[in-house]
Scaffold this motif. Structure first.
Motif, PDB file in Angstrom:
ATOM      1  N   PHE A  61     -26.753 -18.823 -76.572  1.00  0.00           N
ATOM      2  CA  PHE A  61     -27.366 -20.089 -76.169  1.00  0.00           C
ATOM      3  C   PHE A  61     -26.915 -21.214 -77.097  1.00  0.00           C
ATOM      4  CE2 PHE A  61     -31.525 -17.858 -74.565  1.00  0.00           C
ATOM      5  CZ  PHE A  61     -30.776 -17.135 -73.649  1.00  0.00           C
ATOM      6  N   GLY A  62     -26.547 -22.342 -76.522  1.00  0.00           N
ATOM      7  CA  GLY A  62     -26.246 -23.517 -77.338  1.00  0.00           C
ATOM      8  C   GLY A  62     -27.515 -24.223 -77.765  1.00  0.00           C
ATOM      9  N   PRO A  63     -27.378 -25.247 -78.603  1.00  0.00           N
ATOM     10  CA  PRO A  63     -26.157 -25.829 -79.155  1.00  0.00           C
ATOM     11  C   PRO A  63     -25.549 -24.942 -80.239  1.00  0.00           C
ATOM     12  CG  PRO A  63     -28.059 -26.870 -80.146  1.00  0.00           C
ATOM     13  CD  PRO A  63     -28.593 -25.931 -79.101  1.00  0.00           C
ATOM     14  N   TRP A  64     -24.377 -25.368 -80.732  1.00  0.00           N
ATOM     15  CA  TRP A  64     -23.611 -24.520 -81.633  1.00  0.00           C
ATOM     16  C   TRP A  64     -23.449 -25.159 -83.004  1.00  0.00           C
ATOM     17  CZ3 TRP A  64     -23.280 -20.023 -79.341  1.00  0.00           C
ATOM     18  CH2 TRP A  64     -23.322 -19.993 -77.945  1.00  0.00           C
ATOM     19  N   TYR A  65     -23.441 -24.310 -84.031  1.00  0.00           N
ATOM     20  CA  TYR A  65     -23.197 -24.760 -85.403  1.00  0.00           C
ATOM     21  C   TYR A  65     -22.183 -23.805 -86.018  1.00  0.00           C
ATOM     22  CZ  TYR A  65     -23.945 -25.989 -90.298  1.00  0.00           C
ATOM     23  OH  TYR A  65     -23.768 -26.394 -91.609  1.00  0.00           O
ATOM     24  N   ASN A  66     -21.002 -24.313 -86.283  1.00  0.00           N
ATOM     25  CA  ASN A  66     -19.927 -23.475 -86.838  1.00  0.00           C
ATOM     26  C   ASN A  66     -19.715 -22.203 -86.015  1.00  0.00           C
ATOM     27  OD1 ASN A  66     -19.527 -25.339 -88.861  1.00  0.00           O
ATOM     28  ND2 ASN A  66     -20.675 -24.187 -90.411  1.00  0.00           N
ATOM     29  N   GLY A  67     -19.773 -22.350 -84.691  1.00  0.00           N
ATOM     30  CA  GLY A  67     -19.524 -21.226 -83.804  1.00  0.00           C
ATOM     31  C   GLY A  67     -20.707 -20.317 -83.577  1.00  0.00           C
ATOM     32  N   GLU A  68     -21.861 -20.603 -84.196  1.00  0.00           N
ATOM     33  CA  GLU A  68     -23.059 -19.780 -84.025  1.00  0.00           C
ATOM     34  C   GLU A  68     -24.115 -20.545 -83.235  1.00  0.00           C
ATOM     35  OE1 GLU A  68     -23.674 -16.913 -87.762  1.00  0.00           O
ATOM     36  OE2 GLU A  68     -23.841 -19.028 -88.299  1.00  0.00           O
ATOM     37  N   GLU A 348     -30.702 -25.174 -94.669  1.00  0.00           N
ATOM     38  CA  GLU A 348     -30.415 -23.858 -95.222  1.00  0.00           C
ATOM     39  C   GLU A 348     -29.209 -23.924 -96.153  1.00  0.00           C
ATOM     40  OE1 GLU A 348     -30.191 -21.199 -91.893  1.00  0.00           O
ATOM     41  OE2 GLU A 348     -32.309 -21.483 -91.388  1.00  0.00           O
ATOM     42  N   SER A 349     -28.918 -22.825 -96.801  1.00  0.00           N
ATOM     43  CA  SER A 349     -27.922 -22.805 -97.872  1.00  0.00           C
ATOM     44  C   SER A 349     -26.522 -23.198 -97.415  1.00  0.00           C
ATOM     45  CB  SER A 349     -27.874 -21.405 -98.504  1.00  0.00           C
ATOM     46  OG  SER A 349     -27.576 -20.417 -97.524  1.00  0.00           O
ATOM     47  N   ASP A 350     -26.211 -23.020 -96.137  1.00  0.00           N
ATOM     48  CA  ASP A 350     -24.872 -23.374 -95.646  1.00  0.00           C
ATOM     49  C   ASP A 350     -24.845 -24.747 -94.984  1.00  0.00           C
ATOM     50  OD1 ASP A 350     -26.340 -22.787 -93.401  1.00  0.00           O
ATOM     51  OD2 ASP A 350     -24.826 -21.520 -92.457  1.00  0.00           O
ATOM     52  N   GLY A 351     -25.920 -25.536 -95.178  1.00  0.00           N
ATOM     53  CA  GLY A 351     -25.956 -26.878 -94.619  1.00  0.00           C
ATOM     54  C   GLY A 351     -26.566 -26.978 -93.238  1.00  0.00           C
TER      55      GLY A 351
END
Length: 392
Positions: A61-68, A348-351
């Motif tokens: 399910f979208g939306p997407w963040y860095n392909g996730e 979160e830690s990865d932005g």
């Protein structure tokens, strides 16, 4: 523990998570169950997300963040992630071993699926009598609709909620979020914690049956009471059936929301708009009378607001302590000064930016990234080497 097995940080110096030591198996998918488990993870429980080798459907399910999937990341934050094929004897066996070492199991399969997998509540509790099982389904574990498929839209339609949402005389309208999943998710988390507390006294767990339809019916509040006591509630748009003014109203430029319940606040509105005659008008002087003339009062109020822009009206009414607001977009709500002050958005830690938990306990836990598919498979043997649970 490796970098890919890293857990979320503690909420603050010297404060362990409120639910530290509580182990939760999350077998659920998409929303209601994952949301239930997310609440427990936010409070420091060790939540192990168990997915099939194909993964939770919501990973797509979208939306997407860095392909996730940002959707998946929201509801599965701060969890461990493992994959198991529960149709396979080996997968079921490892799941049972984990269940023997866990406190709570959450699932949202259709009734009968867990039985067919050999993982019925009776079997699980025979293996671990202290296990609390939360089953979230559309219509419950029994009843004439037991096996019927359910989605948020169906639960909203069947609960009566859609019939009282939307414009007066218009089509029934779905609430803008999947409240049919969110409410049972909240109830599931509350029930799990109550059952854990009850276990302190009885020494035993229990099987908790949470239904989407039951949950939505239970929050019908005033409209439910009117229906039970002689009324026939219908949709009335942004108006409130028992309070006037309590709606959105047009100014000279733009609309604003005004909420006045009862008679205590009404004089503030009349003073702000210099309309003392409303207090003498038998149609408007008291709440019960205003409710009988909603159209007439709307015309009078919007007439008084026409000389102001929305911003000017908000400033004026706020100065008189009248509950008032602009109707914000979602983006405006998330980016407001107040939202920033309250920490409504967490990073979160990865932005990755996400919706923060509103629970502000000393033992609340800062969110950490949701697991990638099977990220913590290497930890299963470590969990299984631990003692069988004897409770907290």
């Amino acid at each position: 523990m490796t970098a890919t097995e890293n857990r979320s940080p503690a909420a603050g110096p010297g404060h362990p998570g409120s639910l530290e030591g509580l182990r939760v198996l999350d077998l659920s998918r998409v929303l209601a169950g994952p949301f239930c488990a997310m609440i427990l993870a936010d409070l420091g429980a060790e939540v192990i997300k168990v997915e099939s080798p194909d993964g939770d459907d919501s990973r797509h399910f979208g939306p997407w963040y860095n392909g996730e999937s940002a959707y998946y990341r929201l509801f599965n934050r701060s969890k461990y992630g493992v994959t198991m094929d529960l149709k396979d004897d080996g997968g079921r066996g490892r799941l049972l071993e984990l269940a023997r070492r866990s406190d709570v199991l959450i699932e949202n399969f259709r009734p009968g699926v867990m039985d067919r997998l050999g993982l019925s509540a009776e079997h699980l509790m025979a293996e671990n009598p202290r296990l609390v099982i939360v089953s979230i389904t559309g219509f419950g574990q029994d009843g004439p609709l037991q096996k019927a498929p359910a989605y948020d839209l169906i639960a909203q339609a069947m609960s009566g909620l859609m019939s009282i949402t939307g414009l007066r005389g218009g089509d029934p309208t779905r609430v803008g979020i999947s409240i049919g999943d969110v409410i049972p998710g909240l109830y599931g988390a509350i029930a799990a914690l109550a059952a854990i507390n009850e276990r302190h006294h009885t020494g035993r767990g229990q099987h908790i049956d949470v239904a989407m339809l039951d949950s939505l019916v239970s929050v019908l509040e005033s409209v439910g009471m009117r229906a039970l006591h002689g009324g026939r509630p219908v949709a009335c748009g942004n108006d409130h059936a028992m309070s006037t003014p309590f709606s959105t109203y047009a100014t000279g430029r733009g609309s604003i929301a005004i909420a006045i319940a009862g008679d205590r606040l009404f004089p503030r509105l009349t003073a702000a708009l210099d309309r003392p005659e409303w207090l003498a008008d038998e149609r408007f002087s008291e709440q019960t009378r205003r409710n009988g003339f909603p159209g007439e009062f709307r015309a009078a109020l919007e007439g008084a607001l026409q000389s102001y822009t929305a911003e000017e009206a908000i400033e004026l009414l706020s100065a008189h302590h009248v509950p008032v607001s602009k109707v914000h977009t979602v983006n405006e709500a998330l980016e407001s000064e107040h939202a920033a002050h309250r920490g409504a958005v967490a990073t979160e830690s990865d932005g990755f930016r996400t919706l923060a938990s509103p629970l502000r306990l000393k033992g609340s836990v800062a969110p950490s990234p949701a697991p990638t598919l099977g990220q913590h498979n290497g930890m299963v043997d470590r969990w299984l080497s631990g003692p069988v649970r004897t409770g907290r």
